[in-house]
Design a protein around this motif. Structure first.
Motif, PDB file in Angstrom:
ATOM      1  N   LYS A 229      40.571 -33.427 -24.496  1.00 18.65           N
ATOM      2  CA  LYS A 229      40.541 -31.996 -24.181  1.00 18.65           C
ATOM      3  C   LYS A 229      40.281 -31.743 -22.708  1.00 18.65           C
ATOM      4  O   LYS A 229      40.759 -30.753 -22.148  1.00 18.65           O
ATOM      5  CB  LYS A 229      39.476 -31.300 -25.032  1.00 18.65           C
ATOM      6  CG  LYS A 229      39.844 -31.169 -26.503  1.00 18.65           C
ATOM      7  CD  LYS A 229      38.759 -30.435 -27.281  1.00 18.65           C
ATOM      8  CE  LYS A 229      39.171 -30.214 -28.727  1.00 18.65           C
ATOM      9  NZ  LYS A 229      38.114 -29.512 -29.503  1.00 18.65           N
TER      10      LYS A 229
ATOM     11  N   GLU B 295      50.525 -34.451 -37.173  1.00 19.03           N
ATOM     12  CA  GLU B 295      51.101 -33.191 -37.646  1.00 19.03           C
ATOM     13  C   GLU B 295      50.707 -32.920 -39.091  1.00 19.03           C
ATOM     14  O   GLU B 295      50.385 -31.778 -39.465  1.00 19.03           O
ATOM     15  CB  GLU B 295      52.625 -33.237 -37.519  1.00 19.03           C
ATOM     16  CG  GLU B 295      53.315 -31.956 -37.970  1.00 19.03           C
ATOM     17  CD  GLU B 295      54.825 -32.000 -37.802  1.00 19.03           C
ATOM     18  OE1 GLU B 295      55.478 -30.954 -38.000  1.00 19.03           O
ATOM     19  OE2 GLU B 295      55.359 -33.095 -37.477  1.00 19.03           O
TER      20      GLU B 295
ATOM     21  N   ASN C 194      47.092 -31.850 -39.094  1.00 19.00           N
ATOM     22  CA  ASN C 194      46.926 -30.581 -38.392  1.00 19.00           C
ATOM     23  C   ASN C 194      47.409 -29.399 -39.214  1.00 19.00           C
ATOM     24  O   ASN C 194      46.816 -28.315 -39.174  1.00 19.00           O
ATOM     25  CB  ASN C 194      47.666 -30.643 -37.049  1.00 19.00           C
ATOM     26  CG  ASN C 194      47.370 -29.447 -36.169  1.00 19.00           C
ATOM     27  OD1 ASN C 194      48.101 -28.468 -36.165  1.00 19.00           O
ATOM     28  ND2 ASN C 194      46.279 -29.537 -35.420  1.00 19.00           N
ATOM     29  N   ARG C 195      48.467 -29.585 -39.973  1.00 20.16           N
ATOM     30  CA  ARG C 195      49.047 -28.492 -40.743  1.00 20.16           C
ATOM     31  C   ARG C 195      48.588 -28.457 -42.196  1.00 20.16           C
ATOM     32  O   ARG C 195      48.971 -27.565 -42.950  1.00 20.16           O
ATOM     33  CB  ARG C 195      50.576 -28.586 -40.696  1.00 20.16           C
ATOM     34  CG  ARG C 195      51.147 -28.398 -39.302  1.00 20.16           C
ATOM     35  CD  ARG C 195      52.654 -28.347 -39.326  1.00 20.16           C
ATOM     36  NE  ARG C 195      53.214 -28.076 -38.001  1.00 20.16           N
ATOM     37  CZ  ARG C 195      54.512 -27.907 -37.751  1.00 20.16           C
ATOM     38  NH1 ARG C 195      55.385 -28.002 -38.750  1.00 20.16           N
ATOM     39  NH2 ARG C 195      54.941 -27.669 -36.529  1.00 20.16           N
TER      40      ARG C 195
ATOM     41  N   LYS D 215      39.566 -31.431 -39.896  1.00 17.33           N
ATOM     42  CA  LYS D 215      40.667 -31.780 -38.987  1.00 17.33           C
ATOM     43  C   LYS D 215      40.233 -31.735 -37.521  1.00 17.33           C
ATOM     44  O   LYS D 215      40.848 -32.386 -36.671  1.00 17.33           O
ATOM     45  CB  LYS D 215      41.870 -30.878 -39.219  1.00 17.33           C
ATOM     46  CG  LYS D 215      41.669 -29.415 -38.893  1.00 17.33           C
ATOM     47  CD  LYS D 215      42.954 -28.599 -39.083  1.00 17.33           C
ATOM     48  CE  LYS D 215      43.357 -28.547 -40.538  1.00 17.33           C
ATOM     49  NZ  LYS D 215      44.566 -27.694 -40.741  1.00 17.33           N
ATOM     50  N   ASP D 216      39.164 -30.982 -37.233  1.00 13.74           N
ATOM     51  CA  ASP D 216      38.669 -30.931 -35.859  1.00 13.74           C
ATOM     52  C   ASP D 216      38.091 -32.266 -35.417  1.00 13.74           C
ATOM     53  O   ASP D 216      37.933 -32.522 -34.223  1.00 13.74           O
ATOM     54  CB  ASP D 216      37.614 -29.839 -35.712  1.00 13.74           C
ATOM     55  CG  ASP D 216      36.402 -30.071 -36.595  1.00 13.74           C
ATOM     56  OD1 ASP D 216      36.586 -30.426 -37.774  1.00 13.74           O
ATOM     57  OD2 ASP D 216      35.269 -29.909 -36.099  1.00 13.74           O
TER      58      ASP D 216
ATOM     59  N   SER E 137      45.126 -35.403 -35.190  1.00 13.36           N
ATOM     60  CA  SER E 137      45.368 -33.963 -35.265  1.00 13.36           C
ATOM     61  C   SER E 137      45.174 -33.306 -33.905  1.00 13.36           C
ATOM     62  O   SER E 137      45.969 -32.457 -33.487  1.00 13.36           O
ATOM     63  CB  SER E 137      44.431 -33.320 -36.289  1.00 13.36           C
ATOM     64  OG  SER E 137      44.591 -31.916 -36.322  1.00 13.36           O
ATOM     65  N   ASN E 138      44.115 -33.689 -33.214  1.00 19.14           N
ATOM     66  CA  ASN E 138      43.852 -33.118 -31.884  1.00 19.14           C
ATOM     67  C   ASN E 138      44.914 -33.538 -30.877  1.00 19.14           C
ATOM     68  O   ASN E 138      45.327 -32.734 -30.039  1.00 19.14           O
ATOM     69  CB  ASN E 138      42.461 -33.536 -31.407  1.00 19.14           C
ATOM     70  CG  ASN E 138      41.364 -32.620 -31.936  1.00 19.14           C
ATOM     71  OD1 ASN E 138      41.104 -31.564 -31.373  1.00 19.14           O
ATOM     72  ND2 ASN E 138      40.750 -33.031 -33.023  1.00 19.14           N
TER      73      ASN E 138
ATOM     74  N   TYR F 285      48.019 -34.199 -31.555  1.00 15.37           N
ATOM     75  CA  TYR F 285      49.197 -33.397 -31.892  1.00 15.37           C
ATOM     76  C   TYR F 285      49.057 -31.976 -31.345  1.00 15.37           C
ATOM     77  O   TYR F 285      49.979 -31.438 -30.726  1.00 15.37           O
ATOM     78  CB  TYR F 285      49.378 -33.359 -33.402  1.00 15.37           C
ATOM     79  CG  TYR F 285      50.457 -32.415 -33.870  1.00 15.37           C
ATOM     80  CD1 TYR F 285      51.802 -32.762 -33.778  1.00 15.37           C
ATOM     81  CD2 TYR F 285      50.127 -31.161 -34.389  1.00 15.37           C
ATOM     82  CE1 TYR F 285      52.798 -31.878 -34.191  1.00 15.37           C
ATOM     83  CE2 TYR F 285      51.107 -30.280 -34.801  1.00 15.37           C
ATOM     84  CZ  TYR F 285      52.445 -30.643 -34.706  1.00 15.37           C
ATOM     85  OH  TYR F 285      53.419 -29.765 -35.106  1.00 15.37           O
ATOM     86  N   GLU F 286      47.890 -31.388 -31.546  1.00 18.48           N
ATOM     87  CA  GLU F 286      47.670 -30.008 -31.096  1.00 18.48           C
ATOM     88  C   GLU F 286      47.693 -29.897 -29.582  1.00 18.48           C
ATOM     89  O   GLU F 286      48.177 -28.904 -29.028  1.00 18.48           O
ATOM     90  CB  GLU F 286      46.324 -29.504 -31.638  1.00 18.48           C
ATOM     91  CG  GLU F 286      46.117 -28.019 -31.450  1.00 18.48           C
ATOM     92  CD  GLU F 286      44.941 -27.502 -32.257  1.00 18.48           C
ATOM     93  OE1 GLU F 286      44.154 -26.726 -31.689  1.00 18.48           O
ATOM     94  OE2 GLU F 286      44.805 -27.870 -33.434  1.00 18.48           O
TER      95      GLU F 286
END
Length: 314
Positions: A94, A163, A166-167, A173-174, A179-180, A182-183
């Motif tokens: 991040k 993905e 995440n979806r 998921k955090d 997932s991160n 992908y986001e």
């Protein structure tokens, strides 16, 4: 036979200690911590020698790469996830410290289970006795489905799993690295050896899809490494798979004419194994570049590295 007698030391030559060059001086000594010290104060009080100096050098290399917009890639085994380091890794993504993640198939298993139910890592020894080891239905069904869906769209395993989590309806998921990634739009590649992961024991495993997804990820990693000039590659706790994949992907990048010479490579593990030493540290930097071996437990050393980086960013 010649007879030998002890040498006389009367004529040995000496010199002044004051004029001698020395490797250690009080200037490089550590300073004792004090109650209430900040992290910055703690880091500054570390001795200016050996591993402490190497740690600072790694921090500087990562910050330099970030400033110059060069990649910083974290290659890792699955243990960092099992040891609870996902939040630290996610935070570095991040903050744009980590540009990409490369890992093995087991990482998808532990990441998926954490995201879905908040716990992972079974008792292999006890469950192996009755053949129940690795037979969690949700884990195998979900990951195998994600891989097959992704492969049909031309996606690698890392993006496919990211993905899917995440979806999907994943309570945590955090806490998922995939997932991160992908986001955030950051590459996460997965490099699989068929038969090494529990999901391969299930009827839903599709060898063609797994192979296709892993091959896409290998080529994606090679593409990132083609841009690594001035960047950093960290191997965190992978003794075989990632060091081998890194070496081959780097070779492909160089074979295609990309200049990848001035790089920094780092191996972080509690034991310095043969392949990481050769394939990550020595061989890739034999012509140019630097390499560092940071020895210690992942759950201590990697958060310390992350803390030092974040402290500098502030």
């Amino acid at each position: 036979m010649k007879k030998y007698r002890p040498l006389s030391l009367k004529s040995v030559r000496t010199y002044s200690l004051c004029a001698r060059a020395s490797k250690v001086s009080v200037k490089s000594f550590s300073r004792p911590p004090e109650k209430g010290d900040s992290l910055e104060a703690f880091l500054k009080k570390l001795p200016d020698s050996y591993a402490a100096r190497d740690l600072r050098s790694v921090v500087d290399a990562i910050l330099s790469a970030r400033q110059k917009k060069r990649p910083v890639i974290l290659g890792m085994g699955a243990h960092p996830i099992k040891l609870g380091l996902s939040p630290v890794i996610i935070e570095l993504m991040k903050k744009d410290v980590l540009s990409a993640i490369a890992t093995n198939g087991a990482a998808t298993v532990h990441d998926f289970e954490i995201a879905l139910v908040g716990h992972t890592s079974e008792d292999v020894a006890s469950e192996l006795c009755d053949g129940s080891f690795g037979m969690a239905e949700e884990t195998a069904r979900g990951i195998n489905l994600a891989i097959k869906k992704g492969a049909s769209k031309g996606c690698g395993i890392g993006r496919s799993v990211g993905e899917y989590i995440n979806r999907g309806a994943f309570a945590n998921k955090d806490q998922s690295i995939f997932s991160n990634a992908y986001e955030l739009g950051k590459p996460a590649t997965v490099h699989v050896a068929i038969g090494t992961d529990i999901i391969h024991m299930h009827p839903g495993a599709d060898g063609a899809a797994i192979g296709k997804g892993s091959m896409i990820d290998f080529r994606l990693l090679a593409s990132i490494l083609a841009d690594l000039e001035g960047g950093v590659y960290i191997n965190l706790g992978s003794a075989v798979i990632l060091p081998e994949v890194f070496l081959k992907a780097l070779n492909v990048a160089r074979n295609l004419g990309n200049k990848v010479e001035d790089i920094t490579t780092v191996n972080m593990d509690f034991i310095q194994h043969y392949r990481p030493k050769e394939n990550v540290l020595k061989r890739p930097t034999s012509k140019k570049g630097r390499n560092f071996a940071i020895t210690g437990h992942h759950e201590i050393m990697f958060p310390l590295l992350a803390a030092a980086i974040i402290e500098e960013l502030r």
